[in-house]
Motif scaffolding. Structure first.
Motif, PDB file in Angstrom:
ATOM      1  N   ARG A   1       0.857  -1.466  -0.034  1.00 19.18           N
ATOM      2  CA  ARG A   1      -0.157   0.032  -0.077  1.00 19.18           C
ATOM      3  C   ARG A   1       0.992   1.212  -0.116  1.00 19.18           C
ATOM      4  N   ALA A   2       0.484   2.184  -0.631  1.00 19.44           N
ATOM      5  CA  ALA A   2       1.200   3.518  -0.577  1.00 19.44           C
ATOM      6  C   ALA A   2       1.190   4.199   0.635  1.00 19.44           C
ATOM      7  N   TRP A   3       2.521   4.581   0.768  1.00 15.85           N
ATOM      8  CA  TRP A   3       2.868   5.488   2.201  1.00 15.85           C
ATOM      9  C   TRP A   3       3.786   6.812   1.730  1.00 15.85           C
ATOM     10  N   PRO A   4       2.915   7.580   1.278  1.00 16.56           N
ATOM     11  CA  PRO A   4       4.113   8.548   0.523  1.00 16.56           C
ATOM     12  C   PRO A   4       4.462   9.427   1.451  1.00 16.56           C
ATOM     13  N   LEU A   5       5.983   9.335   1.551  1.00 12.79           N
ATOM     14  CA  LEU A   5       6.650  10.051   2.677  1.00 12.79           C
ATOM     15  C   LEU A   5       6.594  11.416   2.251  1.00 12.79           C
ATOM     16  N   GLU A   6       6.303  11.724   0.900  1.00 13.75           N
ATOM     17  CA  GLU A   6       6.453  13.357   0.827  1.00 13.75           C
ATOM     18  C   GLU A   6       4.968  13.977   1.158  1.00 13.75           C
TER      19      GLU A   6
ATOM     20  N   THR B   1       7.416  16.850   2.361  1.00 14.72           N
ATOM     21  CA  THR B   1       8.699  17.198   1.373  1.00 14.72           C
ATOM     22  C   THR B   1       9.192  15.551   0.982  1.00 14.72           C
ATOM     23  N   PRO B   2       9.468  15.677  -0.123  1.00 15.59           N
ATOM     24  CA  PRO B   2      10.194  14.113  -0.800  1.00 15.59           C
ATOM     25  C   PRO B   2      11.208  13.997   0.006  1.00 15.59           C
ATOM     26  N   LEU B   3      11.753  12.703   0.036  1.00 20.92           N
ATOM     27  CA  LEU B   3      13.023  12.422   0.745  1.00 20.92           C
ATOM     28  C   LEU B   3      14.142  12.953  -0.090  1.00 20.92           C
TER      29      LEU B   3
ATOM     30  N   PRO C   1      13.228  11.177  -8.525  1.00 22.09           N
ATOM     31  CA  PRO C   1      12.072  11.751  -8.845  1.00 22.09           C
ATOM     32  C   PRO C   1      11.428  12.868  -7.973  1.00 22.09           C
ATOM     33  N   THR C   2      10.965  13.724  -8.390  1.00 23.68           N
ATOM     34  CA  THR C   2      10.594  15.201  -7.677  1.00 23.68           C
ATOM     35  C   THR C   2       9.258  14.663  -6.979  1.00 23.68           C
TER      36      THR C   2
ATOM     37  N   GLU D   1      17.933   0.315  -8.679  1.00 24.69           N
ATOM     38  CA  GLU D   1      18.900  -0.764  -9.509  1.00 24.69           C
ATOM     39  C   GLU D   1      19.197  -0.279 -10.825  1.00 24.69           C
ATOM     40  N   HIS D   2      18.468   0.468 -11.649  1.00 20.42           N
ATOM     41  CA  HIS D   2      18.622   0.722 -13.103  1.00 20.42           C
ATOM     42  C   HIS D   2      18.611   2.192 -13.255  1.00 20.42           C
ATOM     43  N   GLY D   3      18.546   3.037 -12.109  1.00 25.56           N
ATOM     44  CA  GLY D   3      18.751   4.594 -12.330  1.00 25.56           C
ATOM     45  C   GLY D   3      17.618   5.386 -13.168  1.00 25.56           C
ATOM     46  N   GLU D   4      16.624   4.871 -13.067  1.00 21.93           N
ATOM     47  CA  GLU D   4      15.360   5.404 -13.992  1.00 21.93           C
ATOM     48  C   GLU D   4      14.500   6.574 -12.983  1.00 21.93           C
ATOM     49  N   ASN D   5      14.122   7.225 -13.472  1.00 22.63           N
ATOM     50  CA  ASN D   5      13.439   8.378 -13.024  1.00 22.63           C
ATOM     51  C   ASN D   5      11.951   8.029 -12.949  1.00 22.63           C
ATOM     52  N   ILE D   6      11.597   7.271 -11.991  1.00 22.43           N
ATOM     53  CA  ILE D   6      10.137   6.902 -11.809  1.00 22.43           C
ATOM     54  C   ILE D   6       9.028   7.990 -11.754  1.00 22.43           C
ATOM     55  N   GLY D   7       9.333   9.032 -11.563  1.00 24.34           N
ATOM     56  CA  GLY D   7       8.479  10.324 -11.496  1.00 24.34           C
ATOM     57  C   GLY D   7       8.291  11.015 -12.854  1.00 24.34           C
TER      58      GLY D   7
END
Length: 123
Positions: free
Chosen positions: A38-43, A48-50, A80-81, A114-120
């Motif tokens: 389940r989502a637990w958006p720390l931002e 604020t985002p991590l 990601p932002t 692991e792959h350095g992709e911006n998931i945002g």
């Protein structure tokens, strides 16, 4: 079927390592179980985002202490932002079925750490 429910943020390095261990443990159990992330958006929780610099320090410590190589692709320039669209994607995948939801949840974390992709990045 038993369900194991976990609340997690995508950018949390502890969650990345922990989820992989939970999934491994569940795969070794005599009785099958669904892992529901389940989502637990720390931002939202923190307001604020991590910060990537703090995550890099924690990822390095986890790698040394646990002997894992789960952060080889962690890149500050791909941080990601926001994770909200990715968390929504994972939630939508669970709408299909638990296996798809878990696969998407794990792949998002793998893509980031692991792959350095911006998931945002919506592109």
């Amino acid at each position: 079927m038993t369900s194991i429910e976990v609340f997690a943020d995508i950018t949390c390095p502890f969650t990345h390592v922990g989820l992989k261990r939970v999934v491994q443990h569940v795969s070794e159990m005599a009785e099958p179980a669904d892992v529901i992330v389940r989502a637990w958006p720390l931002e939202w929780v923190n307001g604020t985002p991590l910060a990537v610099d703090a995550v890099v320090v924690k990822a390095h410590a986890l790698s040394e202490q646990l002997g894992v190589d789960d952060f080889a692709g962690l890149r500050a320039d791909a941080w990601p932002t926001t994770t909200i669209p990715a968390l929504n994607l994972a939630a939508d995948a669970y709408g299909r079925d638990p296996a798809t939801g878990l696969a998407v949840s794990l792949e998002l974390r793998s893509a980031l750490f692991e792959h350095g992709e911006n998931i945002g990045d919506p592109v």
